[in-house]
Design an enzyme around this catalytic site. Structure first.
Site, mmCIF file in Angstrom:
data_model
loop_
_atom_site.group_PDB
_atom_site.id
_atom_site.type_symbol
_atom_site.label_atom_id
_atom_site.label_comp_id
_atom_site.label_asym_id
_atom_site.label_seq_id
_atom_site.Cartn_x
_atom_site.Cartn_y
_atom_site.Cartn_z
ATOM 1 N N ASP A 66 57.723 22.427 -17.414
ATOM 2 C CA ASP A 66 59.047 21.976 -17.834
ATOM 3 C C ASP A 66 60.045 21.942 -16.679
ATOM 4 O O ASP A 66 59.904 22.644 -15.680
ATOM 5 C CB ASP A 66 59.610 22.924 -18.902
ATOM 6 C CG ASP A 66 58.920 22.787 -20.244
ATOM 7 O OD1 ASP A 66 57.887 22.090 -20.321
ATOM 8 O OD2 ASP A 66 59.413 23.393 -21.217
ATOM 9 N N HIS A 208 56.835 26.325 -15.630
ATOM 10 C CA HIS A 208 57.930 25.527 -15.075
ATOM 11 C C HIS A 208 57.605 25.163 -13.627
ATOM 12 O O HIS A 208 57.252 26.050 -12.838
ATOM 13 C CB HIS A 208 59.249 26.304 -15.119
ATOM 14 C CG HIS A 208 59.701 26.650 -16.510
ATOM 15 N ND1 HIS A 208 59.179 27.729 -17.203
ATOM 16 C CD2 HIS A 208 60.598 26.056 -17.337
ATOM 17 C CE1 HIS A 208 59.752 27.793 -18.409
ATOM 18 N NE2 HIS A 208 60.608 26.794 -18.505
#
Length: 242
Positions: A66, A208
């Site tokens: 992400d 991430h």
């Protein structure tokens, strides 16, 4: 009054000495002493064909990343993934897509899935239907401009979703089954173990690609799980083959 070179030189700063050198032996440019900031190379790996992994017959998981793309973290991550022929899903933030379209193109070119993670990462459940649509549509437009293909999946920031969010888009929502909490722990070994020790078949793993330590954990994850027979596929591929 004129001073000799021998008198002046000891008084000169480092910059002054470079300026003096330029007057004596001119070059095309003057080195001002600023630290060079090289542009990170964008990986050029290209997927040879569509992924034919049959997740009914082999053990699959979907690694998802992400908040990117980020420089230089995403480029580094793409290189790691290519070494293991692993595919992943990137839930990209529209503002970052607009800033780094070359990295998003590299993701798609390498056979990864590019998903939508909103334009500016708000809690979508606190917005009106029109505001949600704006966040997602603007990001989808940016992804299509970069890759030539609009996304089909989205991940709501913070995993926050309600009926208003669902009703504002035709994109399919994707959450996760294994959260590394890598944003809490800037420790590559800890992040790697949070996956290696807990992962199970068909997991959707949340990470991430904006955190250097999270990206640094990926080679260990890929190495350990490949040795255990895992295959790394995109979220949409995993869904389609279950």
């Amino acid at each position: 009054m004129t001073f000799s070179r021998a008198t002046i030189t000891p008084w000169l700063s480092a910059f002054g000495k470079r300026a003096q050198q330029q007057t004596v032996r001119p070059s095309g440019s003057l080195d001002l002493g600023a630290a060079a900031t090289p542009t990170p190379a964008v990986p050029t790996h290209t997927a040879s064909d569509d992924d034919d992994t049959d997740c009914e017959k082999v053990t699959c998981i979907a690694l998802t990343f992400d908040d990117g793309p980020a420089v230089p973290e995403t480029a580094t991550l793409l290189s790691y993934l290519s070494q293991y022929h692993a595919r992943a899903t990137f839930f990209t933030v529209g503002q970052n897509v607009a800033a780094h379209p070359d990295l998003v193109r590299a993701e798609a070119r390498a056979g990864h899935e590019v998903g939508n993670h909103s334009w500016s990462h708000p809690d979508l459940t606190k917005l009106s239907r029109e505001q949600v649509a704006y966040q997602l549509n603007r990001t989808s437009d940016a992804i299509k401009a970069a890759t030539g293909k609009a996304p089909t999946v989205f991940r709501p920031p913070y995993g926050a979703i309600n009926n208003t969010v669902r009703g504002a888009t035709k994109l399919s929502p994707v959450l996760w089954t294994l959260d590394t909490e890598d944003w809490k722990y800037p420790d590559a070994a800890k992040v790697a173990q949070s996956v290696i020790a807990k992962v199970k078949r068909n997991d959707v793993v949340l990470m991430h690609d904006i955190h250097t330590t999270s990206v640094a954990a990926v080679p260990q994850i890929l190495r350990a799980l490949t040795a255990r027979g895992y295959h790394f596929v995109t979220v949409s591929h995993l869904r389609a083959t279950l």
